[in-house]
Every structure is written in structure tokens, then in C-alpha cells.
Design a protein around this motif. Sequence first.
Motif, PDB file in Angstrom:
ATOM      1  N   GLY A  82       4.845   9.299  -0.793  1.00  0.00           N
ATOM      2  CA  GLY A  82       3.463   9.057  -1.152  1.00  0.00           C
ATOM      3  C   GLY A  82       3.157   7.662  -1.649  1.00  0.00           C
ATOM      4  N   LEU A  83       4.125   6.735  -1.569  1.00  0.00           N
ATOM      5  CA  LEU A  83       3.886   5.367  -2.040  1.00  0.00           C
ATOM      6  C   LEU A  83       3.439   4.431  -0.922  1.00  0.00           C
ATOM      7  N   GLY A  84       3.286   4.956   0.304  1.00  0.00           N
ATOM      8  CA  GLY A  84       2.775   4.124   1.396  1.00  0.00           C
ATOM      9  C   GLY A  84       3.821   3.295   2.108  1.00  0.00           C
ATOM     10  N   LYS A  85       5.064   3.763   2.145  1.00  0.00           N
ATOM     11  CA  LYS A  85       6.129   3.000   2.803  1.00  0.00           C
ATOM     12  C   LYS A  85       5.872   2.875   4.305  1.00  0.00           C
ATOM     13  N   SER A  86       5.592   4.000   4.966  1.00  0.00           N
ATOM     14  CA  SER A  86       5.377   3.987   6.418  1.00  0.00           C
ATOM     15  C   SER A  86       4.162   3.152   6.786  1.00  0.00           C
ATOM     16  N   THR A  87       3.104   3.270   6.002  1.00  0.00           N
ATOM     17  CA  THR A  87       1.887   2.500   6.274  1.00  0.00           C
ATOM     18  C   THR A  87       2.141   1.007   6.154  1.00  0.00           C
ATOM     19  N   LEU A  88       2.923   0.607   5.147  1.00  0.00           N
ATOM     20  CA  LEU A  88       3.212  -0.809   4.962  1.00  0.00           C
ATOM     21  C   LEU A  88       4.044  -1.359   6.111  1.00  0.00           C
ATOM     22  N   ILE A  89       5.042  -0.600   6.569  1.00  0.00           N
ATOM     23  CA  ILE A  89       5.894  -1.067   7.667  1.00  0.00           C
ATOM     24  C   ILE A  89       5.065  -1.225   8.938  1.00  0.00           C
ATOM     25  N   ASN A  90       4.201  -0.263   9.217  1.00  0.00           N
ATOM     26  CA  ASN A  90       3.325  -0.385  10.379  1.00  0.00           C
ATOM     27  C   ASN A  90       2.396  -1.597  10.255  1.00  0.00           C
ATOM     28  N   SER A  91       1.951  -1.880   9.044  1.00  0.00           N
ATOM     29  CA  SER A  91       1.070  -3.026   8.831  1.00  0.00           C
ATOM     30  C   SER A  91       1.830  -4.345   8.994  1.00  0.00           C
ATOM     31  N   LEU A  92       3.082  -4.375   8.552  1.00  0.00           N
ATOM     32  CA  LEU A  92       3.862  -5.608   8.631  1.00  0.00           C
ATOM     33  C   LEU A  92       4.114  -6.034  10.067  1.00  0.00           C
ATOM     34  N   PHE A 135       6.731  -8.090  -5.325  1.00  0.00           N
ATOM     35  CA  PHE A 135       5.509  -8.194  -4.548  1.00  0.00           C
ATOM     36  C   PHE A 135       4.643  -6.937  -4.744  1.00  0.00           C
ATOM     37  N   ALA A 136       3.387  -7.151  -5.135  1.00  0.00           N
ATOM     38  CA  ALA A 136       2.439  -6.044  -5.293  1.00  0.00           C
ATOM     39  C   ALA A 136       1.606  -5.969  -4.016  1.00  0.00           C
ATOM     40  N   VAL A 137       1.764  -4.897  -3.239  1.00  0.00           N
ATOM     41  CA  VAL A 137       1.225  -4.874  -1.878  1.00  0.00           C
ATOM     42  C   VAL A 137       0.298  -3.674  -1.654  1.00  0.00           C
ATOM     43  N   ILE A 138      -0.478  -3.809  -0.583  1.00  0.00           N
ATOM     44  CA  ILE A 138      -1.348  -2.751  -0.092  1.00  0.00           C
ATOM     45  C   ILE A 138      -1.125  -2.654   1.411  1.00  0.00           C
ATOM     46  N   GLY A 139      -1.085  -1.457   1.929  1.00  0.00           N
ATOM     47  CA  GLY A 139      -0.929  -1.269   3.363  1.00  0.00           C
ATOM     48  C   GLY A 139      -2.070  -0.447   3.935  1.00  0.00           C
ATOM     49  N   SER A 140      -2.470  -0.792   5.169  1.00  0.00           N
ATOM     50  CA  SER A 140      -3.515  -0.031   5.835  1.00  0.00           C
ATOM     51  C   SER A 140      -3.480  -0.353   7.322  1.00  0.00           C
ATOM     52  N   ASN A 141      -3.686   0.687   8.142  1.00  0.00           N
ATOM     53  CA  ASN A 141      -3.765   0.506   9.589  1.00  0.00           C
ATOM     54  C   ASN A 141      -5.199   0.674  10.087  1.00  0.00           C
ATOM     55  N   GLN A 142      -6.128   0.787   9.170  1.00  0.00           N
ATOM     56  CA  GLN A 142      -7.519   1.021   9.520  1.00  0.00           C
ATOM     57  C   GLN A 142      -8.265  -0.301   9.641  1.00  0.00           C
ATOM     58  N   LEU A 143      -9.017  -0.471  10.749  1.00  0.00           N
ATOM     59  CA  LEU A 143      -9.824  -1.667  10.963  1.00  0.00           C
ATOM     60  C   LEU A 143     -11.233  -1.426  10.438  1.00  0.00           C
ATOM     61  N   ILE A 144     -11.687  -2.337   9.586  1.00  0.00           N
ATOM     62  CA  ILE A 144     -13.007  -2.237   8.968  1.00  0.00           C
ATOM     63  C   ILE A 144     -13.788  -3.501   9.308  1.00  0.00           C
ATOM     64  N   GLU A 145     -15.040  -3.331   9.634  1.00  0.00           N
ATOM     65  CA  GLU A 145     -15.870  -4.481   9.973  1.00  0.00           C
ATOM     66  C   GLU A 145     -16.545  -5.021   8.711  1.00  0.00           C
ATOM     67  N   GLY A 154      -8.023  -3.046   6.184  1.00  0.00           N
ATOM     68  CA  GLY A 154      -8.244  -2.894   4.748  1.00  0.00           C
ATOM     69  C   GLY A 154      -8.520  -1.452   4.370  1.00  0.00           C
ATOM     70  N   ARG A 155      -8.905  -1.283   3.130  1.00  0.00           N
ATOM     71  CA  ARG A 155      -9.202   0.041   2.586  1.00  0.00           C
ATOM     72  C   ARG A 155     -10.638   0.023   2.050  1.00  0.00           C
ATOM     73  N   LEU A 156     -11.414   0.980   2.516  1.00  0.00           N
ATOM     74  CA  LEU A 156     -12.830   1.045   2.157  1.00  0.00           C
ATOM     75  C   LEU A 156     -13.030   1.960   0.948  1.00  0.00           C
ATOM     76  N   TYR A 157     -13.657   1.423  -0.088  1.00  0.00           N
ATOM     77  CA  TYR A 157     -13.974   2.173  -1.306  1.00  0.00           C
ATOM     78  C   TYR A 157     -15.485   2.154  -1.524  1.00  0.00           C
ATOM     79  N   PRO A 158     -15.983   3.047  -2.381  1.00  0.00           N
ATOM     80  CA  PRO A 158     -17.432   3.040  -2.655  1.00  0.00           C
ATOM     81  C   PRO A 158     -17.925   1.716  -3.222  1.00  0.00           C
ATOM     82  N   TRP A 159     -17.066   1.002  -3.912  1.00  0.00           N
ATOM     83  CA  TRP A 159     -17.481  -0.255  -4.541  1.00  0.00           C
ATOM     84  C   TRP A 159     -17.178  -1.488  -3.691  1.00  0.00           C
ATOM     85  N   GLY A 160     -16.482  -1.313  -2.544  1.00  0.00           N
ATOM     86  CA  GLY A 160     -16.188  -2.474  -1.715  1.00  0.00           C
ATOM     87  C   GLY A 160     -14.981  -2.248  -0.833  1.00  0.00           C
TER      88      GLY A 160
END
Length: 363
Positions: free
Chosen positions: A46-56, A236-246, A254-260
Motif C-alpha cells: 500500500g505504499l505505492g511501490k508498483s505505481t512508482l516503478i511504472n512512473s519511473l 527521497f520523498a516521492v509521489i507516483g501516478s500513472n494518471q494523465l491530468i490536463e 499527477g494526482r487530482l485532489y479537491p484542492w488542486g
Amino acid sequence: MSQSGEKGKFPDAGGYVGFANLPNQVHRKSVKKGFEFTLMVVGESGLGKSTLINSLFLTDLYPERYIPGAAEKIERTVQIEASTVEIEERGVKLRLTVVDTPGYGDAINSQDCFKTIIQYIDNQFERYLHDESGLNRRHIVDNRVHCCFYFISPFGHGLKPLDVAFMKAIHSKVNIVPVIAKADTLTLKERDRLKRRILDEIAEHGIKIYQLPDADSDEDEEFKEQTRVLKASVPFAVIGSNQLIEVKGKKIRGRLYPWGVVEVENPEHNDFLKLRTMLVTHMQDLQEVTQDLHYENFRSERLKKAGRSTDEEVLDKDQILLQKEMSPGIFTVIACFSVKSQKKRDARVEQAASCAFTLRHRP
């Protein structure tokens, strides 16, 4: 063929031999052969390992990933899943192997959960040593683990006992790069405070993480500054995402939140670009440290064990030969002692008989 044509093919410049072209030859040969790199990712689920590797690496290494439920995790053991993908960029081929460790830290008792991981690392060293000592050494596949991304939870107040125990168990076998997962859950002050706390605890427990090499004096100022920034960013403090946001007419990951929106490749939001830069620009150094330090330590230890076992076999043979040589001497001493004892008994018998004869014939 005219002499001018031959001079065109073989230039005759004063003071020029031609070995300055050797780096180009090595470059062409390396590009043709391709490169191999093995990356291990370790951390709780649940720490986003797979997502980060795909993003890298801009690929999908886990298209059909099964996520077990809580009941299945209770007695789940650590598994090793190695995924290999061929990546080509501008004619350069990279054979990337990502070793995932599902089940790490999921069980109620996680005391020995990393033994499987240590065994896998040692098995790759053993396999490489066996291939290197064989007859056919031309096509050795290097599956040794060159780097380990260790994911640390952002929800704690530093390292957990399991984090300390695991890193201390493998820091002499593989290059450890600590990574704080899901950094978008932390404010900037919390992130800096957690980084300092983790570095202090790493130093306190004597854990050896991968140290980026210093830039040479002849390097340009831009590379020196890059090296300084990368060193200051560990862990390194990282974030991973495979989602494309316009965003503003541009598509970004990136990651879409209610505030940005949190942008993955924005250095002001997280250290994702720094981590990728570190991995790409120091990939060769990670391989060299694995070869010259970790593998050589493993190899020398194995040779020492083989030497000790050989010495023990020779010692056993020497003891057997010594016993065989000593045995006749022992039997000779025992035989001589038996003869002397028999002679003494015979002398006493003769003496007693003589006394009896004297008593019978006394007047």
C-alpha cells in the motif's frame, strides 16, 4: 590505388597515434551489447511501490496484479516476483529487471519476513559466481541486485524496528536507497523533519546506505550542483501516478485532489525527478559498487569457506595417517610390557618352586 587515397583512409598527423578514439569504440560496443540492471523494491503493502516503478520507466510491469485481502495476509509469507522488460531509448537498450517482494511486513509476526529476500540476493551472487567459474563465460547474464529502493511509511515518526532490522541485514549485500512513500500526505515542514529523523536513526544504528560519489574537479559546475542537490535530497520523498491530468492545456502525470493537483514531475512538489536522475546518472556506479564491493565480499567469503573445508579434510586425513603410524608402536609397547610381565611371573614361580624344594629336603 593512389597514395592520396591511402592517406585519406589512414591520416598521418604528427604526434597523433589514434587511441584517443578508444572511448568511442567502447561506447559503440556497449550500445550494441545493451545494458543490464536489476532493481529491487521492498516495503509494506500500500505504499505505492508498483505505481512508482511504472512512473519511473513509463511502462506497465504489473498489468494484472492481484491484491490479497486482510484474511489472506495473516499467514502470508514473503514472495519474490521478478519482472524483466526490454526498454529502448534513442538506440540504447536496457534490460531492466524489477524484483518485487509482496507480503513483506504484512503478517502479524514479521520477525523473519526478510530471510527470503536475503536468500534471493545470495542466490544471485552464487549463480553469478558459478557462471563466472564455468567454461563458457562469454554470455553471463547478470541478475545480481544492483540497487534496492526501500520504501518508508510517511505515517510514522521515523523508522520502525522492522525497517532497522531489514536494512542492517542487507546493507552489506546491496546498495540501499531509502525512499519516503506518498510524500503528498506530508507538509513541507513535516517532510523535512521526517527526513532529518530518518537520517539520524540510520546513523545511530550504523546502517550503510548508498552514498553518491563526489563530482570530480574537472566536471562542469552544473553537474557539481546536481550532485550536491541529489545528496541533500536523501531520503527521497516521492509521489507516483500513472494518471494523465490536463492542467492549463497540458497533460501531466499527477494526482487530482479537491484542492488542486500534485504533479509527479514537479521538483517543488516531490523528489521524483531527483530520484530518477540519481538512478539514471549513477546506474553505472551502482553496478560498479555491486561488483567491486558487495560481490567481492561474497566471493572472498565463499573462497574462505571453501579453503576452510579443504583444510579440515586435509587435517582429517593427516589424523588418520598419524593414527595408522602410531598404532604399530603402541602395539609394540604393549607386547614388550606383556613379555616383561610374563618373565617376572615365571621368575617368581621358579623362586617359589626352589624354596619348596629346599624345605622338603631340609635335614
